[in-house]
Design a protein around this motif. Sequence first.
Motif, PDB file in Angstrom:
ATOM      1  N   GLN A  76       3.154  -8.074  -6.960  1.00 34.12           N
ATOM      2  CA  GLN A  76       3.589  -9.407  -6.559  1.00 34.12           C
ATOM      3  C   GLN A  76       5.067  -9.378  -6.190  1.00 34.12           C
ATOM      4  N   THR A  77       5.407 -10.032  -5.089  1.00 29.96           N
ATOM      5  CA  THR A  77       6.799 -10.156  -4.673  1.00 29.96           C
ATOM      6  C   THR A  77       7.148 -11.634  -4.644  1.00 29.96           C
ATOM      7  N   GLY A  78       8.395 -11.912  -4.378  1.00 29.58           N
ATOM      8  CA  GLY A  78       8.823 -13.311  -4.363  1.00 29.58           C
ATOM      9  C   GLY A  78       8.147 -14.137  -3.298  1.00 29.58           C
ATOM     10  N   ARG A  79       7.782 -13.504  -2.172  1.00 27.47           N
ATOM     11  CA  ARG A  79       7.208 -14.258  -1.050  1.00 27.47           C
ATOM     12  C   ARG A  79       5.752 -13.923  -0.765  1.00 27.47           C
ATOM     13  N   GLY A  80       5.179 -13.061  -1.558  1.00 29.16           N
ATOM     14  CA  GLY A  80       3.792 -12.691  -1.299  1.00 29.16           C
ATOM     15  C   GLY A  80       3.392 -11.478  -2.106  1.00 29.16           C
ATOM     16  N   TRP A  81       2.800 -10.483  -1.390  1.00 25.98           N
ATOM     17  CA  TRP A  81       2.252  -9.320  -2.074  1.00 25.98           C
ATOM     18  C   TRP A  81       2.583  -8.062  -1.309  1.00 25.98           C
ATOM     19  N   LEU A  82       2.876  -6.984  -2.055  1.00 20.74           N
ATOM     20  CA  LEU A  82       3.172  -5.698  -1.461  1.00 20.74           C
ATOM     21  C   LEU A  82       2.007  -4.753  -1.731  1.00 20.74           C
ATOM     22  N   VAL A  83       1.498  -4.146  -0.660  1.00 22.81           N
ATOM     23  CA  VAL A  83       0.372  -3.225  -0.768  1.00 22.81           C
ATOM     24  C   VAL A  83       0.846  -1.830  -0.399  1.00 22.81           C
ATOM     25  N   ASN A  84       0.782  -0.932  -1.372  1.00 28.84           N
ATOM     26  CA  ASN A  84       1.115   0.472  -1.127  1.00 28.84           C
ATOM     27  C   ASN A  84      -0.171   1.249  -0.857  1.00 28.84           C
ATOM     28  N   HIS A  85      -0.155   2.051   0.191  1.00 27.06           N
ATOM     29  CA  HIS A  85      -1.330   2.842   0.537  1.00 27.06           C
ATOM     30  C   HIS A  85      -0.900   4.181   1.085  1.00 27.06           C
ATOM     31  N   GLY A  86      -1.843   4.995   1.489  1.00 29.39           N
ATOM     32  CA  GLY A  86      -1.551   6.360   1.893  1.00 29.39           C
ATOM     33  C   GLY A  86      -0.569   6.476   3.037  1.00 29.39           C
ATOM     34  N   SER A  87      -0.472   5.448   3.874  1.00 28.85           N
ATOM     35  CA  SER A  87       0.407   5.503   5.036  1.00 28.85           C
ATOM     36  C   SER A  87       1.740   4.811   4.814  1.00 28.85           C
ATOM     37  N   GLY A  88       1.965   4.303   3.630  1.00 28.69           N
ATOM     38  CA  GLY A  88       3.221   3.615   3.354  1.00 28.69           C
ATOM     39  C   GLY A  88       2.997   2.347   2.560  1.00 28.69           C
ATOM     40  N   HIS A  89       3.764   1.325   2.860  1.00 28.01           N
ATOM     41  CA  HIS A  89       3.589   0.047   2.181  1.00 28.01           C
ATOM     42  C   HIS A  89       3.778  -1.085   3.180  1.00 28.01           C
ATOM     43  N   GLU A  90       3.087  -2.197   2.920  1.00 30.44           N
ATOM     44  CA  GLU A  90       3.136  -3.366   3.800  1.00 30.44           C
ATOM     45  C   GLU A  90       3.172  -4.633   2.976  1.00 30.44           C
ATOM     46  N   ALA A  91       3.847  -5.634   3.502  1.00 28.59           N
ATOM     47  CA  ALA A  91       3.886  -6.941   2.859  1.00 28.59           C
ATOM     48  C   ALA A  91       2.820  -7.845   3.471  1.00 28.59           C
ATOM     49  N   PHE A  92       2.150  -8.596   2.616  1.00 28.03           N
ATOM     50  CA  PHE A  92       1.125  -9.553   3.049  1.00 28.03           C
ATOM     51  C   PHE A  92       1.366 -10.888   2.356  1.00 28.03           C
ATOM     52  N   ASP A  93       0.933 -11.940   3.033  1.00 25.05           N
ATOM     53  CA  ASP A  93       1.032 -13.266   2.415  1.00 25.05           C
ATOM     54  C   ASP A  93       0.036 -13.401   1.274  1.00 25.05           C
ATOM     55  N   LYS A  94      -1.133 -12.807   1.449  1.00 25.12           N
ATOM     56  CA  LYS A  94      -2.196 -12.944   0.450  1.00 25.12           C
ATOM     57  C   LYS A  94      -2.976 -11.641   0.344  1.00 25.12           C
TER      58      LYS A  94
END
Length: 502
Positions: free
Chosen positions: A110-128
């Motif tokens: 969980q981040t302040g503005r949404g969610w951070l998803v770490n995966h094999g290719s790096g990481h990405e921020a998502f709203d949900k």
Amino acid sequence: MTATVAVIGAGPAGLAVSRWLLAQGFEPSIFEQGPTLGGQWTAAAGRSGVWPGMHTNTSRILTAFSDLAHDGDLVFPSARDVLAYLERYAALFGLKSRIRCGTRVEAVTQTGRGWLVNHGSGHEAFDKVVVATGRFHTPVLPHVPGLDGFTGSAGAITSYEYRGPSPYRDKRVLVAGCAVSALEIATELASRGAARVVVTHRRQRYVLPKFVAGVPSDHRMFTRYGVLADEALAPAEVDRQLKEIVVESVGSPEQYGAPRPAESLFAAGVTLSQHYLPAVAEGAISVRPWLRSVAGSTVTFGDGHAEEFDGVVFGTGFALSLPFLGDDVRATLNLDGGGFDTDRYTFHPDLPGLAFMGMWDQSGGYFVPLELQARWIAYTWGGVVDAASDADQRASVAVSRAIGPRKTRMNLAAVAFARAAGVEPRLENWPALRRALLFGPLAPSCFRLEGPDALPNAPTRFAREAAAFGAIIDNHLTEREHSYWSCVEDALANGHEVVPSE
């Protein structure tokens, strides 16, 4: 700006929620660690507990979503059929280009503005984020003294690892468990060349064939009436009615030579299996008490009987495992304490923008309740229906924590999600379909009769699906149906308030 959603898993749950999120204007990205969509239905070794030759124990009508029927007329589709169905569903709604196959999610925080998803290719921020990875990937292996040293030539495995009967030809096999996988595996082994098959379990369940009098049993067992009865009647009366349906359809296990189950169907449980009890009656399968210990290839049972086996297959359930969730999320959900503290298996008020799909354990097929849960999530985030209040969510979470993990029934889950999504059809609005809505199958089409995304052809389609196999051919209640429904009407007339099921 369009809200982004990470959907973790491209099985039935992930595909269904992505379809409905798209309809609400969201941008879903579907992460799938395997090489293709389908989840369990790929039947891939190491990633699925579905073996290639398996067929569903739920009918095709209840193993489908409301937008797409199965090809062909098989009543119980094979694993290959279901996978082909999911491929067509993904193509119909343009989901394939959104699936990132071969991408394993390592962490969700969980981040302040949404969610951070770490995966094999790096990481990405998502709203949900929607977690749709399934709950049947971590088999539970019971503690049995000496099991680690089992020396039978075919080894000891779980049903998740079972790929078919060929390794057990001419071998002596012990199958542990009394749920659907254990009984189906035992039946397949007994009919496909095993020298001897023994089933061992802690308690005998009632066993209902997949077909009774030409009608799939899930059409009779998982009805809207069953939900209303559960809410209005004393548990003992609901238990009596369900047991009456089962025993009058097929008898009780002890009549076939299996152990006698508990008098209460709720205490014993019930499993759908077409050929298990006849195989016991014919001596093709023997039944023993739960195993006490293992020494080499010899298994000793609770009654003192000892016997040698070449292989053991454990069909003893699964644990919920979501290792990629961050520690704070796990703590909020009480995952490490053995719980899953959520509002109706879906939301938590302290985790806004996070939802779960398909994380409950139930009797009956998952496709119908999965679609309804997906619609609830999409409608809530899209503003089509009001989100539950903070107080109501916390009350639901408190109930979940107090009760703990428990098995439910398909109809209870489906109607709970339908109500939350605002799509439960009201009996008074459909007098011509009254019997079908009460005692017919909970076909996905009945949840397109009214509410958001109602379909003009839903009444005709639902009437046809309710009448399939001759189950509901008119609008007149049978004597038994009238007796059952009178019990509910009397309870309501006497002031018993219906409490929504979970």
